[in-house]
Design a protein around this motif. Structure first.
Motif, PDB file in Angstrom:
ATOM      1  N   PRO A 304       0.826  -1.213   0.000  1.00  0.00           N
ATOM      2  CA  PRO A 304       0.000   0.000   0.000  1.00  0.00           C
ATOM      3  C   PRO A 304       0.859   1.263   0.000  1.00  0.00           C
ATOM      4  O   PRO A 304       1.941   1.293   0.583  1.00  0.00           O
ATOM      5  CB  PRO A 304      -0.810  -0.133   1.294  1.00  0.00           C
ATOM      6  N   ASP A 305       0.342   2.260  -0.671  1.00  0.00           N
ATOM      7  CA  ASP A 305       1.043   3.546  -0.697  1.00  0.00           C
ATOM      8  C   ASP A 305       0.951   4.255   0.650  1.00  0.00           C
ATOM      9  O   ASP A 305       1.886   4.942   1.066  1.00  0.00           O
ATOM     10  CB  ASP A 305       0.458   4.441  -1.798  1.00  0.00           C
ATOM     11  N   ALA A 310       0.717   0.249   5.057  1.00  0.00           N
ATOM     12  CA  ALA A 310       1.923  -0.553   4.838  1.00  0.00           C
ATOM     13  C   ALA A 310       2.426  -1.128   6.150  1.00  0.00           C
ATOM     14  O   ALA A 310       2.884  -2.288   6.215  1.00  0.00           O
ATOM     15  CB  ALA A 310       3.006   0.298   4.177  1.00  0.00           C
ATOM     16  N   LYS A 311       2.344  -0.352   7.217  1.00  0.00           N
ATOM     17  CA  LYS A 311       2.788  -0.830   8.520  1.00  0.00           C
ATOM     18  C   LYS A 311       1.881  -1.958   9.018  1.00  0.00           C
ATOM     19  O   LYS A 311       2.356  -2.966   9.561  1.00  0.00           O
ATOM     20  CB  LYS A 311       2.782   0.337   9.513  1.00  0.00           C
ATOM     21  N   THR A 328      -0.786  -3.101  18.711  1.00  0.00           N
ATOM     22  CA  THR A 328       0.457  -3.101  19.490  1.00  0.00           C
ATOM     23  C   THR A 328       1.667  -3.203  18.572  1.00  0.00           C
ATOM     24  O   THR A 328       2.671  -2.493  18.762  1.00  0.00           O
ATOM     25  CB  THR A 328       0.455  -4.274  20.490  1.00  0.00           C
ATOM     26  N   ARG A 329       1.583  -4.080  17.571  1.00  0.00           N
ATOM     27  CA  ARG A 329       2.704  -4.247  16.651  1.00  0.00           C
ATOM     28  C   ARG A 329       2.953  -2.985  15.823  1.00  0.00           C
ATOM     29  O   ARG A 329       4.102  -2.704  15.453  1.00  0.00           O
ATOM     30  CB  ARG A 329       2.429  -5.410  15.705  1.00  0.00           C
ATOM     31  N   CYS A 330       1.876  -2.270  15.522  1.00  0.00           N
ATOM     32  CA  CYS A 330       2.003  -1.116  14.622  1.00  0.00           C
ATOM     33  C   CYS A 330       2.182   0.215  15.353  1.00  0.00           C
ATOM     34  O   CYS A 330       2.522   1.218  14.717  1.00  0.00           O
ATOM     35  CB  CYS A 330       0.754  -0.988  13.741  1.00  0.00           C
ATOM     36  N   SER A 338      -8.920   0.759  13.236  1.00  0.00           N
ATOM     37  CA  SER A 338     -10.228   0.316  12.764  1.00  0.00           C
ATOM     38  C   SER A 338     -10.496   0.786  11.337  1.00  0.00           C
ATOM     39  O   SER A 338     -10.932   0.007  10.482  1.00  0.00           O
ATOM     40  CB  SER A 338     -11.319   0.825  13.713  1.00  0.00           C
ATOM     41  N   ALA A 339     -10.224   2.050  11.066  1.00  0.00           N
ATOM     42  CA  ALA A 339     -10.465   2.588   9.719  1.00  0.00           C
ATOM     43  C   ALA A 339      -9.542   1.939   8.688  1.00  0.00           C
ATOM     44  O   ALA A 339      -9.952   1.648   7.560  1.00  0.00           O
ATOM     45  CB  ALA A 339     -10.270   4.108   9.739  1.00  0.00           C
ATOM     46  N   ILE A 340      -8.284   1.696   9.082  1.00  0.00           N
ATOM     47  CA  ILE A 340      -7.315   1.086   8.161  1.00  0.00           C
ATOM     48  C   ILE A 340      -7.730  -0.347   7.820  1.00  0.00           C
ATOM     49  O   ILE A 340      -7.693  -0.765   6.656  1.00  0.00           O
ATOM     50  CB  ILE A 340      -5.908   1.113   8.787  1.00  0.00           C
ATOM     51  N   LEU A 341      -8.144  -1.099   8.849  1.00  0.00           N
ATOM     52  CA  LEU A 341      -8.571  -2.479   8.605  1.00  0.00           C
ATOM     53  C   LEU A 341      -9.770  -2.537   7.675  1.00  0.00           C
ATOM     54  O   LEU A 341      -9.855  -3.405   6.799  1.00  0.00           O
ATOM     55  CB  LEU A 341      -8.899  -3.174   9.927  1.00  0.00           C
TER      56      LEU A 341
END
Length: 365
Positions: A304-305, A310-311, A328-330, A338-341
């Protein structure tokens, strides 16, 4: 008369494939099996009732459903004596002398590979089966399966355009489960429905293991995607081994009960596969031309741009993770994540799993 005789053989109680085969070897064709002398049948291991039935006219044994099958332009029969009877199926110990078919008869003599697995497939498992079916179908293989829920249905969907064969445990005039009625009609357009069972034969538990020997018998090999240790798919794999066919298995998470079947098969000698090329490379020189690498697609190396997406992508794998674990990882808040998922799920690169977990969807193999 001839086709009625084939159907009449199927209607004689207890007259299974091996005894039917013995009759055909003795009398050459189905019609000659009837109204012969009882003395000619004594050494074939038939019961008194079976011998009595063979003294009748075949028309007296067939049912209205059989006549409808014979008179319909959309149904067909493939007989043991037909030149296009599938050659690999002839080689199994108890091949069905008669196949009831609906769809594209030309599929019978094309190279096939079976993809089977759990009825209770995970989203990742279903996506994996569909992707394998699509990629292997594009190489020229017809994908066979059993029209069951889960992995079977995903395999059929992946090969709808290239061609797929559904082997039924019911009569080919009945679709089971009924939720796959539309899928069955789609299969008929580019592929084939096949059954050894006479019309109007409903679902019975004992018929499905017998169905499995036809799935493997038609195919050069069997690919297992997700299966519990007591899964019917392992019956198909065992039959394939007994028939001298290749067995392939897709490994999974050691924490998933649906990985135990494939992992057991791998321990027992099945080929571990991670890509369509892994399957093709085992099928021998006949498929050397099919083993060329497919074109790379955007999904194969998708990055992803957006730096946050990307993270998230880098933090995830094909095992389900909770939103909290991903956050936690990100280093993101749950609100940000939530929005990214949601965006990534809409784009088709991840899926939500039960229990509020998320995982990557696999790219096409």
């Amino acid at each position: 008369m001839s086709d009625a005789a084939w159907l009449a053989l199927c209607r004689i109680n207890g007259l299974g494939p091996q005894r039917q085969q013995a009759l055909l070897e003795r009398f050459s064709h189905a019609a000659a099996c009837f109204q012969t002398g009882a003395g000619l049948l004594q050494d074939l291991g038939l019961s008194a009732k079976q011998i009595q039935a063979l003294q009748k006219d075949p028309e007296d044994l067939i049912r209205p459903a059989d006549r409808r099958w014979l008179n319909s332009p959309d149904t067909d029969l493939c007989r043991w004596t037909d030149p296009d009877y599938p050659p690999l199926l002839r080689q199994i110990p108890d091949p069905p002398p008669l196949l009831f078919i609906r769809g594209q008869r030309s599929c019978l003599n094309q190279p096939m590979l079976a993809i089977v697995g759990s009825r209770s497939a995970t989203a990742v498992g279903a996506a994996t089966a569909e992707a394998f079916a699509r990629s292997l179908g594009e190489t020229g293989l017809i994908i066979t399966s059993g029209l069951a829920l889960g992995i079977d249905a995903a395999a059929h969907r992946g090969a709808l355009v290239s061609g797929t064969v559904a082997v039924l445990g019911t009569g080919a005039d009945l679709i089971y489960p009924r939720t796959h009625l539309q899928l069955a009609h789609q299969i008929i357009e580019h592929g084939l429905l096949v059954s050894e069972q006479a019309p109007e034969t409903g679902p019975h538990s004992g018929l499905f293991p017998r169905r499995n020997r036809i799935i493997s018998g038609l195919s050069l090999g069997v690919l297992i995607v997700e299966a519990a240790e007591n899964s019917g798919s392992l019956i198909t794999a065992r039959l394939a081994m007994e028939q001298g066919r290749e067995v392939f298995a897709v490994p999974g998470s050691i924490h998933s009960p649906l990985s135990r079947g494939p992992h057991r098969l791998i321990r027992d000698g099945a080929k571990l596969v991670e890509s369509a090329e892994d399957v093709l490379s085992e099928l021998g020189p006949l498929f050397g031309a099919l083993c060329q690498a497919r074109p790379v697609t955007a999904a194969d190396h998708w990055q992803p741009d957006d730096p946050h997406q990307a993270k998230v992508w880098a933090a995830m794998n094909f095992d389900p993770l909770t939103a909290e674990e991903i956050a936690t990882r990100c280093g993101l808040t749950l609100g940000e994540l939530s929005a990214i998922l949601l965006e990534m799920e809409i784009s088709g690169y991840l899926t939500a799993s039960p229990g509020g977990r998320f995982c990557r969807l696999p790219p096409a193999p």
